[in-house]
Design a protein around this motif. Structure first.
Motif, PDB file in Angstrom:
ATOM      1  N   GLU A   1      50.574  25.766  34.651  1.00 25.09           N
ATOM      2  CA  GLU A   1      49.255  25.154  34.478  1.00 25.09           C
ATOM      3  C   GLU A   1      48.401  25.452  35.715  1.00 25.09           C
ATOM      4  N   SER A   2      47.103  25.620  35.525  1.00 24.68           N
ATOM      5  CA  SER A   2      46.226  25.962  36.646  1.00 24.68           C
ATOM      6  C   SER A   2      46.095  24.812  37.627  1.00 24.68           C
ATOM      7  N   GLY A   3      46.466  23.610  37.215  1.00 29.16           N
ATOM      8  CA  GLY A   3      46.434  22.468  38.124  1.00 29.16           C
ATOM      9  C   GLY A   3      45.121  21.724  38.120  1.00 29.16           C
TER      10      GLY A   3
ATOM     11  N   PRO B   1      40.913  25.521  32.208  1.00 33.20           N
ATOM     12  CA  PRO B   1      39.705  26.363  32.160  1.00 33.20           C
ATOM     13  C   PRO B   1      40.007  27.850  31.987  1.00 33.20           C
ATOM     14  N   LEU B   2      41.183  28.304  32.445  1.00 30.55           N
ATOM     15  CA  LEU B   2      41.505  29.721  32.284  1.00 30.55           C
ATOM     16  C   LEU B   2      41.793  30.061  30.820  1.00 30.55           C
TER      17      LEU B   2
ATOM     18  N   VAL C   1      33.811  40.276  34.552  1.00 30.47           N
ATOM     19  CA  VAL C   1      33.617  38.883  34.149  1.00 30.47           C
ATOM     20  C   VAL C   1      34.663  37.994  34.823  1.00 30.47           C
ATOM     21  N   VAL C   2      35.908  38.441  34.804  1.00 32.66           N
ATOM     22  CA  VAL C   2      36.989  37.675  35.430  1.00 32.66           C
ATOM     23  C   VAL C   2      36.745  37.539  36.934  1.00 32.66           C
ATOM     24  N   GLU C   3      36.348  38.621  37.581  1.00 35.94           N
ATOM     25  CA  GLU C   3      36.088  38.572  39.013  1.00 35.94           C
ATOM     26  C   GLU C   3      34.925  37.634  39.331  1.00 35.94           C
ATOM     27  N   ALA C   4      33.880  37.662  38.509  1.00 39.67           N
ATOM     28  CA  ALA C   4      32.739  36.770  38.721  1.00 39.67           C
ATOM     29  C   ALA C   4      33.154  35.316  38.526  1.00 39.67           C
ATOM     30  N   TYR C   5      33.965  35.060  37.497  1.00 41.83           N
ATOM     31  CA  TYR C   5      34.415  33.682  37.263  1.00 41.83           C
ATOM     32  C   TYR C   5      35.258  33.182  38.434  1.00 41.83           C
ATOM     33  N   ALA C   6      36.187  34.007  38.910  1.00 38.98           N
ATOM     34  CA  ALA C   6      37.039  33.598  40.034  1.00 38.98           C
ATOM     35  C   ALA C   6      36.200  33.317  41.275  1.00 38.98           C
TER      36      ALA C   6
ATOM     37  N   GLY D   1      36.056  29.424  42.250  1.00 40.89           N
ATOM     38  CA  GLY D   1      37.037  29.176  43.296  1.00 40.89           C
ATOM     39  C   GLY D   1      38.445  29.002  42.761  1.00 40.89           C
ATOM     40  N   LEU D   2      38.641  29.349  41.487  1.00 37.20           N
ATOM     41  CA  LEU D   2      39.947  29.179  40.865  1.00 37.20           C
ATOM     42  C   LEU D   2      40.697  30.504  40.888  1.00 37.20           C
ATOM     43  N   PRO D   3      41.879  30.562  41.509  1.00 33.41           N
ATOM     44  CA  PRO D   3      42.629  31.828  41.526  1.00 33.41           C
ATOM     45  C   PRO D   3      43.134  32.200  40.142  1.00 33.41           C
ATOM     46  N   ILE D   4      43.105  33.484  39.830  1.00 35.44           N
ATOM     47  CA  ILE D   4      43.537  33.968  38.520  1.00 35.44           C
ATOM     48  C   ILE D   4      44.626  35.006  38.743  1.00 35.44           C
ATOM     49  N   GLN D   5      45.844  34.677  38.371  1.00 31.94           N
ATOM     50  CA  GLN D   5      46.979  35.553  38.652  1.00 31.94           C
ATOM     51  C   GLN D   5      47.495  36.303  37.431  1.00 31.94           C
TER      52      GLN D   5
END
Length: 355
Positions: free
Chosen positions: A206-208, A246-247, A285-290, A294-298
């Protein structure tokens, strides 16, 4: 620039009883006076949306589709509640006016909201809308901005802290959409068992951070300012909103994002102008969202594959209603092919590791 969304007489079998509806509305609110004229919006493939006119006043009515529906889908009261709550904290929602749970009026619950006048993008940019590549990129940035703003809504302040169960959200979504697909599957679409097995086995932690998520956030669910078409003034279609990861919401948005260098068969299924010069790629889009959230996307591949599969299930549920004669809308006739394409695309992403 014209901002009037195309409406037409209601489709056969989807008509509303104008007299009964007018009588009920007049009893609820004195603003509803005079003869009621009803037309239907052509877009949308889930809940049905109608334009109500009384003289120079306009409202929008939303009701569930006819025919067999998923047990927890199309909850008009829930949709009305989220719009009512968000009015105070998220300035992009249409204002809800009245909700009806008395099924004697229309045979189902429904609600009426104010209409947001503006521009809605469909498959291709309108002929009278000229976006430079920089304009297109700016519009993408603003699309991400509004999604991030939604994910940062204070759900406690909005009174929506009980609007979902964020713990275990990813697991429940994978299991729930897999079950829906199996129940709605027809013989002419893939069984998708390997795809569902992969999703079950590759769930990320979970993203937390629980957030209010839209679950169908895309260009044709936002309204642009007709005087400044790079500015978003509204977000529509809140039927699947909930508290969750949110992810997962981002992954569902990516499933609609067909970029310029995608294969021809995917271009044929494109529903939005995300291929236009200057539009961001999915990775951008993913880079802009991150960056903005401020949410890391792994593990974006999982979220994208899930988004593709979930979209396939939604299309299959609609196709099932068409195949069983529960809707006569001919544009649903090709949805089986769309389901097959989405499943194939998801499998390609799994095998290639790229999106």
């Amino acid at each position: 620039m014209s901002t009037r969304e195309e409406t037409r007489p209601p489709r056969s079998g989807e008509e509303l009883d104008a007299g009964r509806l007018q009588e009920w509305l007049a009893r609820q609110n004195p603003v509803f006076t005079g003869p009621l004229h009803i037309t239907q919006f052509a877009g949308g493939a889930s809940n049905l949306t109608y334009l109500l006119r009384q003289g120079d006043k306009e409202w929008v009515l939303r009701r569930p589709p006819f025919g067999t529906k998923a047990k927890t889908a199309h909850d008009m009261g829930r949709e009305f509640r989220v719009l009512s709550a968000l009015q105070r904290v998220f300035p992009y929602c249409p204002k809800p006016v009245v909700y009806c749970e008395d099924e004697s009026v229309m045979g189902c619950p429904f609600y009426v909201m104010e209409r947001i006048h503006g521009l809605i993008l469909r498959k291709d940019l309108p002929a009278n809308l000229h976006l430079s590549p920089q304009d297109a990129r700016t519009l993408c940035e603003h699309l991400v901005d509004v999604q991030v703003a939604l994910h940062h809504v204070d759900v406690q302040a909005a009174g929506l802290a009980d609007f979902g169960k964020p713990e275990g959200y990813v697991r429940r979504q994978v299991e729930g959409w897999s079950e829906r697909y199996r129940k709605a599957r027809t013989e002419d679409v893939p069984d998708a068992e390997e795809l569902m097995k992969w999703l079950a086995a590759h769930q990320p932690p979970e993203s937390g951070r629980a957030a209010l998520i839209h679950n169908d956030y895309k260009f044709d669910n936002v309204v642009l300012d007709p005087k400044d078409p790079l500015k978003i003034i509204g977000v529509l279609d809140w039927e699947m909103a909930t508290l969750g990861d949110p992810l997962m919401d981002l992954g569902c948005s990516l499933a609609y994002w067909v970029q310029a260098d995608d294969p021809e068969e995917f271009q044929m299924a494109r529903m939005l102008p995300t291929h236009a010069p200057g539009m961001m790629t999915r990775r951008e889009v993913v880079e802009a969202y991150a960056r903005k959230s401020g949410l890391p996307i792994q593990d974006i591949h999982f979220y994208y594959v899930f988004g593709l599969f979930r979209l396939a299930v939604i299309a299959q549920q609609i196709y099932y209603r068409y195949a069983k004669g529960q809707t006569t809308n001919e544009r649903f006739a090709a949805f089986g092919l769309f389901v097959s394409l989405l499943c194939s695309r998801a499998e390609q992403v799994i095998q290639s590791g790229t999106f």
